[in-house]
Design an enzyme around this catalytic site. Structure first.
Site, PDB file in Angstrom:
ATOM      1  N   HIS A 383       0.851  -1.187   0.000  1.00 18.02           N
ATOM      2  CA  HIS A 383       0.000   0.000   0.000  1.00 18.02           C
ATOM      3  C   HIS A 383       0.889   1.240   0.000  1.00 18.02           C
ATOM      4  O   HIS A 383       1.191   1.784   1.058  1.00 18.02           O
ATOM      5  CB  HIS A 383      -0.907   0.016   1.242  1.00 18.02           C
ATOM      6  CG  HIS A 383      -2.018  -0.990   1.203  1.00 18.02           C
ATOM      7  ND1 HIS A 383      -2.788  -1.284   2.313  1.00 18.02           N
ATOM      8  CD2 HIS A 383      -2.504  -1.756   0.195  1.00 18.02           C
ATOM      9  CE1 HIS A 383      -3.692  -2.193   1.984  1.00 18.02           C
ATOM     10  NE2 HIS A 383      -3.543  -2.500   0.712  1.00 18.02           N
ATOM     11  N   GLU A 453       8.613   4.825   5.274  1.00 17.59           N
ATOM     12  CA  GLU A 453       8.408   6.257   5.540  1.00 17.59           C
ATOM     13  C   GLU A 453       7.521   6.433   6.769  1.00 17.59           C
ATOM     14  O   GLU A 453       6.441   7.026   6.711  1.00 17.59           O
ATOM     15  CB  GLU A 453       7.815   6.989   4.321  1.00 17.59           C
ATOM     16  CG  GLU A 453       8.689   6.980   3.094  1.00 17.59           C
ATOM     17  CD  GLU A 453       8.551   5.702   2.278  1.00 17.59           C
ATOM     18  OE1 GLU A 453       7.460   5.115   2.275  1.00 17.59           O
ATOM     19  OE2 GLU A 453       9.538   5.271   1.663  1.00 17.59           O
ATOM     20  N   GLU A 477      17.899   0.405  -0.857  1.00 13.20           N
ATOM     21  CA  GLU A 477      17.477   1.020  -2.125  1.00 13.20           C
ATOM     22  C   GLU A 477      18.411   2.154  -2.555  1.00 13.20           C
ATOM     23  O   GLU A 477      18.561   2.411  -3.752  1.00 13.20           O
ATOM     24  CB  GLU A 477      16.036   1.523  -2.018  1.00 13.20           C
ATOM     25  CG  GLU A 477      15.863   2.623  -0.984  1.00 13.20           C
ATOM     26  CD  GLU A 477      14.401   3.027  -0.756  1.00 13.20           C
ATOM     27  OE1 GLU A 477      13.513   2.392  -1.315  1.00 13.20           O
ATOM     28  OE2 GLU A 477      14.180   3.985  -0.003  1.00 13.20           O
TER      29      GLU A 477
HETATM   30  C1  NOJ Z   1      10.109   3.858  -0.982  1.00 16.70           C
HETATM   31  C2  NOJ Z   1      10.265   2.564  -0.253  1.00 16.70           C
HETATM   32  O1  NOJ Z   1      11.268   2.617   0.697  1.00 16.70           O
HETATM   33  C3  NOJ Z   1      10.576   1.499  -1.280  1.00 16.70           C
HETATM   34  O2  NOJ Z   1      10.865   0.286  -0.635  1.00 16.70           O
HETATM   35  C4  NOJ Z   1       9.435   1.376  -2.229  1.00 16.70           C
HETATM   36  O3  NOJ Z   1       9.766   0.472  -3.229  1.00 16.70           O
HETATM   37  C5  NOJ Z   1       9.102   2.716  -2.863  1.00 16.70           C
HETATM   38  N1  NOJ Z   1       8.998   3.736  -1.893  1.00 16.70           N
HETATM   39  C6  NOJ Z   1       7.801   2.668  -3.640  1.00 16.70           C
HETATM   40  O4  NOJ Z   1       6.746   2.481  -2.742  1.00 16.70           O
END
Ligand code: NOJ
Length: 670
Positions: A383, A453, A477
């Site tokens: 989500h 977040e 990431e």
């Molecule tokens: C930031 C999140 O940390 C990451 O894991 C996710 O793939 C992207 N937002 C998209 O929701």
């Protein structure tokens, strides 16, 4: 999880009214930890309520103020007297349904200090101190009263006054986003306004962690240094400037300080969890920690897209391929991002277009979940809200009901967007209220939460064990796309001692392919052995293997990830230096196996692992995954030696870690 939290063993609970507190003078009281090492004094001076703290007779905090500032009302705490105290002694042991340790000792001396204004209004409140052998916590408890009804808190006056200008590891509270910052290490008087946990190395050689526990319907506490050493509370504001809207009776979250002689003892302190309420979820059998893979890294590496189109990652076929891989290698979940409509919008600006029930046409969610369930692999939902919490709240129950109907029990939530609903900060009371709704609805529909977040976690997972893990740090990431080249090698030697103290981290370890075709100057800055070590060093009950299945196939190192548990009986930090290295060992919750993870920064080093944590009567086979002789995070990250050795508890194993290298070991009883 077989055990209902209600069956937690209450080994011993002692409640003694009237002990543990000493009255020093008429308006000065002391409460000590059970072993007497930590002492907290509470007093008034010229009407100001103050506390100070010592550890083994050394001052940890000098006289520090307590109180509130309100909107349109006089402040509270600077014109008061202590009208009474009550002391209690507690000693109980409770069981975590999952975690880094199974049985948690909750042993403390408590002092409730009742305070009244000496002026006309005679407003009253209590400050409750709980003093443990490894630190202390306190909170304000404000009862209903005529002169204090609906209140707007403009800030707390709460201070933590260090005796010297110590150095701290910190990240800024307001100028950067989502807690995804590079940690700074400076004297406290050079700090910005910073987030908690704030980790401090004192001149006297102690380690402190200032944090908060049980953050509900309140704003997160940040810290700024008001003068050279006075660390002062700064609650995250609403967009209109107020901090907290509330009504008496209310309680604040706990303010807490862990006091440790070694940095590793910060990690094995369970003070934050102890300051949260016991579990409120009766049946926790549906809460199932596990390892997962996901259609995720492919998007960050620009191999796939989130939205529908020629590169769409979340297709039925691709997801079934991931499910096959998960089933073959013992992963219980497959995360799928980009399955739902809305990604085609510029969702960072128009997050309110996301649907949480409608899939893209090439993602047959019914077929996929049926296929996964038949293979014992659950889909992990996603989500992403884009920060549009109102849009999410309007659909949240339907979204979770859909997952529950399909046999799913986990969702990763996301709030990419500088402000929630274009206005409010994630760590504001607005954000805290929203995140709580997600946890509550998750509990209602049997959905575990992985909160990206987030607002900084504060141990709510004790009360709501479906709140499993989250982001709130620079995760893996960044190694896919960050313009600064990715996370520097010291990052992973710091976050266990900072963000990690706030609870499980969904860092998403396990990258095996170090090539970045899209951004060649950005990459994972570790060796492959360090990626394995992360499974022991960084705790998460939902733990990802982040790389693509094709990068794992045929790699012997995958065996370690397949074997490493996500739920532990005991955790110990054998040795560490914040920013340099860490060696952690954990014992599996369901077997007699132990696991070790050791890693270091860009300067390779030799580490010694004293195996005395192992059972003396058992010989173990150690499956060792260590850096190859020529391994180096820049030039040769995939060089790894995998070997077996028989070991006993009286041995000391020595390893040479490469630059940004690591070692991971599975100890199997023979
Ligand atoms: C930031 C999140 O940390 C990451 O894991 C996710 O793939 C992207 N937002 C998209 O929701």
């Amino acid at each position: 999880m077989k055990k209902n939290i209600k069956s937690a063993i209450l080994l011993c609970l002692v409640l003694i009214i009237g002990s543990g507190c000493t009255s020093l003078t008429e308006d000065s009281y002391q409460v000590s930890s059970p072993s007497g090492n930590i002492k907290v004094n509470i007093k008034t001076e010229k009407g100001q309520l103050l506390y100070n703290v010592s550890s083994n007779n050394e001052v940890i905090l000098a006289d520090s103020k307590l109180g509130f500032e309100f909107k349109g009302l006089p402040s509270l705490g600077d014109n008061v007297k202590i009208t009474g105290t009550k002391s209690n002694t507690y000693n109980e042991t409770w069981e975590q349904p999952w975690g880094e340790k199974r049985l948690i000792e909750n042993r403390y001396d408590e002092l409730v200090v009742s305070v009244q204004e000496t002026g006309r209004n005679k407003r009253v409140f209590d400050v409750v101190f709980k003093v443990y052998n490894d630190g202390f916590g306190f909170r304000y408890e404000v009862p209903a009263q005529e002169k204090l009804d609906s209140v707007v808190i403009m800030d707390e006056v709460t201070e933590f006054k260090l005796p010297t200008i110590d150095k701290a590891w910190w990240i800024p509270a307001y100028s950067e986003t989502y807690y995804e910052s590079i940690t700074r290490f400076t004297p406290v008087n050079q700090m910005d306004t910073v987030c908690t946990p704030l980790t401090i190395e004192t001149k006297a050689g102690k380690y402190l962690s200032i944090h908060q526990a049980n953050l509900t319907d309140y704003a997160a506490m940040n810290i700024y240094c008001a003068d050279s050493t006075t660390l002062t509370c700064d609650l995250t504001p609403w967009s209109t400037g107020e901090k907290v809207f509330t009504k008496t009776p209310f309680v604040s979250p706990w303010r807490m300080v862990v006091v440790a002689d070694r940095p590793g003892d910060l990690i094995t302190s369970y003070l934050m969890l102890n300051l949260n309420d016991p579990c409120k979820i009766e049946d926790t059998s549906w809460i199932t920690p596990g390892r997962y893979i996901g259609i995720w890294w492919g998007m960050h590496m620009e191999l796939y897209s989130w939205n529908n189109g020629p590169k769409h990652g979340a297709t039925t076929e691709n997801t079934m391929r991931y499910i096959d891989f998960a089933a073959k290698h013992g992963f219980s979940g497959v995360l799928v991002e980009g399955w739902n409509t809305g990604w085609e919008n510029d969702w960072t600006k128009e997050g309110d277009k996301f649907s949480f029930t409608k899939s893209y046409p090439d993602f047959d969610i019914e077929k996929i979940t049926k296929y996964g369930n038949s293979k014992g692999v659950k889909l992990i939902g996603h989500h992403e809200t884009g920060g549009a919490t109102k849009n999410y709240e309007a659909q949240m129950e339907d979204g979770m009901k859909l997952y529950q109907r399909l046999g799913m029990n986990a969702v990763k939530t996301g709030y990419v967007g500088l402000r929630l609903d274009g206005k409010e900060r994630h760590s504001s009371q607005y954000g805290v209220r929203h995140f709580q709704k997600v946890i509550d609805n998750g509990a209602k529909y049997h959905i575990m939460i992985d909160n990206h977040e987030p607002v900084i976690p504060t141990g709510l997972c004790r009360t709501y064990p479906n709140f499993m893990t989250g982001e709130g740090m620079r995760g893996q990431e960044y190694n896919a796309w960050s313009a600064d080249g990715g996370n520097k090698p010291d990052h992973l030697t710091i976050i266990p001692f900072t963000r990690g103290l706030a609870g499980p981290m969904d860092y998403t370890p396990g990258i095996f392919n170090f090539e970045n075709l899209v951004k060649p100057n950005t990459r994972v800055q570790t060796t492959i052995s360090q990626q394995l070590a992360l499974y022991v060093v960084l705790y998460s009950p939902l733990q990802m293997a982040a790389d693509l299945p094709e990068n794992y196939e045929g790699k012997p190192a995958l065996k370690f990830i397949e074997s490493v548990p996500v739920n532990w009986d005991v955790t110990k930090v054998l040795d560490s230096k914040i920013g340099d290295f860490i060696v952690t060992v954990r014992k599996d919750r369901d077997s007699e196996e132990w696991f070790l993870g050791g890693l270091c920064n860009e300067n390779g080093r030799e580490i010694s692992c004293d195996l005395s944590f192992l059972d003396k009567n058992i010989t173990y086979t150690a499956d060792i995954y260590r850096d190859g002789d020529n391994a180096d995070y820049k030039t040769n990250p995939t060089s790894i030696i995998i070997e077996k050795k028989e070991v006993k508890s009286d041995e000391v194993l020595k390893f040479k870690l490469a630059n940004a290298g690591g070692v991971a070991i599975r100890f199997i009883p023979k």
